[in-house]
Design a protein around this motif. Structure first.
Motif, PDB file in Angstrom:
ATOM      1  N   ILE B 132       5.002   0.559 -10.200  1.00  0.00           N
ATOM      2  CA  ILE B 132       4.129  -0.584  -9.801  1.00  0.00           C
ATOM      3  C   ILE B 132       2.834   0.203  -9.317  1.00  0.00           C
ATOM      4  CG2 ILE B 132       4.807  -0.588  -7.182  1.00  0.00           C
ATOM      5  CD1 ILE B 132       4.295  -3.404  -6.962  1.00  0.00           C
ATOM      6  N   GLU B 135      -0.496  -1.096 -11.211  1.00  0.00           N
ATOM      7  CA  GLU B 135      -0.982  -2.295 -10.651  1.00  0.00           C
ATOM      8  C   GLU B 135      -1.553  -2.316  -9.503  1.00  0.00           C
ATOM      9  OE1 GLU B 135       2.387  -5.320 -11.411  1.00  0.00           O
ATOM     10  OE2 GLU B 135       3.111  -3.769 -12.655  1.00  0.00           O
ATOM     11  N   MET B 147       0.448 -10.099  -2.627  1.00  0.00           N
ATOM     12  CA  MET B 147       1.049  -9.625  -4.075  1.00  0.00           C
ATOM     13  C   MET B 147       1.827 -10.679  -4.559  1.00  0.00           C
ATOM     14  SD  MET B 147       2.128  -5.892  -2.947  1.00  0.00           S
ATOM     15  CE  MET B 147       2.297  -4.872  -4.471  1.00  0.00           C
ATOM     16  N   GLN B 151       6.100  -8.262  -7.739  1.00  0.00           N
ATOM     17  CA  GLN B 151       5.258  -7.059  -7.259  1.00  0.00           C
ATOM     18  C   GLN B 151       5.816  -6.753  -6.031  1.00  0.00           C
ATOM     19  OE1 GLN B 151       1.276  -8.322  -7.647  1.00  0.00           O
ATOM     20  NE2 GLN B 151       0.877  -7.011  -9.486  1.00  0.00           N
ATOM     21  N   SER B 181       9.458 -11.041 -14.130  1.00  0.00           N
ATOM     22  CA  SER B 181       9.452 -10.447 -13.032  1.00  0.00           C
ATOM     23  C   SER B 181      10.997  -9.786 -12.814  1.00  0.00           C
ATOM     24  CB  SER B 181       9.308 -10.958 -11.572  1.00  0.00           C
ATOM     25  OG  SER B 181       7.924 -11.484 -11.682  1.00  0.00           O
TER      26      SER B 181
END
Lengths: 214, 250
Positions: B132, B135, B147, B151, B181
């Motif tokens: 992550i 990002e 988020m 995330q 996700s």
């Protein structure tokens, strides 16, 4: 819990049995046409081959849909994957029955000695196909194993037929072409026996989860 | 080699016995999935592995649970240290209401690390480990609650990684996430098994098939079957497993 899925599996089962029965009929008719020099019957076998091909496509598509929609596991997965493999062998059996029928039509009633052995070989091969489909219907591992073992008998017949044909050519050289046609027919029956063996192996896999070749 | 060895473990909530004589060896650097119908005891068992159940009143546990050979219930074991080594990720992402950076640095700080450079390194490596970093690297000071759900869940995984655990326990880590996700988390988990041992409770059978190396099937507080996932899902040994995974009950 899962009525719809069970119904679809039942349908799949039914279609495979139907396709198996059509294969049995195709090779029985091809053998009969050979014995009786029956060209009309041979033509009928050729015409039916397309139906078996069609059936293969339909079952294949049903299996694909089941894999996509139901994401099967365990015995459901084994049944569907075994079905996908078995129909290929069944379709080949149909093709080889057609090949035999084509030669019979070409022979146009011509017969000669040595045919009896091929007829016996045909009977043995038909019994193997019937047995492998039966084993599938009954989910019978022992019967399937019996079929696998019987392939040796058909292989022996092929060797005998081959020796007979060599002798035939030596005696009647003029019949050479006919002798080679007979050899082709014997080879097709021998291959059909192999396909019946494959079907029986997939029956065992679908019941036990173990494939002989694995 | 097994990372956790459980022998004849039983658990009661008051008078109710929730787990019956569990025996299992969880192999290291692999993913083990716990499956079974609701109320079968799989989450209870998962939480026992890092003593999260200690917090629930009326819980009684018998039997033996060893982490790398040490009895996790022995007096010498410091629970905080145990949970550092055996981290947990929950069903619903639960970031702390603070910045992304502070979420990750929280654990290492409680374990006494205060050096800024060292913390920066830990935060970056944990966020990279949880796939992550790219990002969030430009907004480390932003609040983590801003988020997306996916995330946040990867942030929670990063937070668990920041204290350098050996084992990650995951309780339905993707059940609150959308398919994209979910697949990112699944990919991540499969990468993480190179360094960590992962135990995951999941209700998603296909997820267990896709992701895990081993599957344990629980039913009514019993461990019914444990084995390689490919075997369990192609030729289960116990009829109850077969009936459950094929949807014949449950």
């Amino acid at each position: 819990m899962r009525n719809r899925f069970d119904e679809q599996l039942f349908e799949l089962n039914r279609e495979i049995i139907e396709m198996g029965a059509m294969c049995e009929e195709a090779i029985a008719s091809a053998a009969k046409a050979l014995t009786n020099g029956d060209v009309a019957l041979a033509d009928k076998v050729k015409a039916n081959s397309g139906v078996i091909d069609q059936m293969e496509r339909e079952i294949e598509s049903r299996c694909m849909k089941l894999l996509l929609h139901q994401q099967p596991v365990a015995r459901d997965l084994r049944l569907i994957s075994a079905a996908l493999k078995m129909i290929t062998d069944m379709e080949r059996i149909g093709d080889q029955a057609e090949d035999i029928a084509e030669i019979v039509a070409f022979l146009n009633g011509h017969t000669m000695e040595g045919m009896e052995l091929i007829e016996e070989m045909a009977r043995e091969t038909i019994a193997m196909v019937t047995g492998s489909v039966d084993a599938f219907v009954k989910k019978d591992v022992e019967l399937a194993q019996e079929i696998i073992d019987r392939d040796d008998i058909v292989d022996d017949y092929f060797s005998k037929v081959k020796c007979g044909i060599i002798a035939m050519i030596a005696e009647h050289a003029a019949d050479g072409e006919f002798a080679l046609d007979l050899l082709m027919i014997a080879k097709y029956f021998e291959r059909i026996g192999d396909h019946a063996t494959n079907i029986a192996e997939w029956v065992i896999y679908s019941v036990t989860g173990v494939h002989k070749e694995a | 080699m097994s990372m956790i060895t459980v022998k004849d473990m039983c658990l009661w909530y008051g008078d109710h016995q929730a787990l019956h004589h569990i025996n299992i060896e969880i192999p290291e650097k692999s993913i083990t999935a716990f499956i079974g119908p609701s109320g079968c005891g799989k989450s209870t068992f998962l939480k026992t592995l890092n003593r999260m159940n200690d917090l629930i009143p009326g819980v009684k546990i018998t039997g033996d649970i060893r982490y790398e050979g040490t009895d996790i219930f022995s007096r010498e074991v410091d629970v905080n240290n145990l949970r550092k080594k055996i981290g947990m990720v929950f069903q619903k992402p639960n970031p702390f209401p603070m910045s992304i950076y502070d979420n990750i640095a929280y654990g290492p700080r409680t374990h006494g690390i205060t050096n800024k450079v060292q913390l920066d390194e830990i935060v970056e490596s944990a966020l990279r480990g949880a796939a992550i970093w790219d990002e969030v690297k430009d907004r480390l000071k932003k609040n983590a609650l801003g988020m997306s759900g996916g995330q946040q869940q990867r942030l929670c995984i990063a937070r668990a990684l920041a204290v350098q655990p050996k084992i990650l326990l995951m309780d339905e880590p993707t059940s609150a996430l959308d398919p994209i996700s979910t697949s990112r988390i699944e990919e991540l988990v499969m990468e993480l098994k190179e360094k960590y041992t992962i135990v995951m409770v999941t209700h998603n059978m296909q997820q267990a098939v896709r992701v895990s190396d081993y599957t344990a099937f629980f039913l009514l507080g019993e461990l019914v079957e444990f084995g390689k996932t490919d075997d369990s899902f192609s030729q289960p040994q116990d009829k109850r497993t077969e009936d459950y995974i094929t949807g014949r009950f449950g």
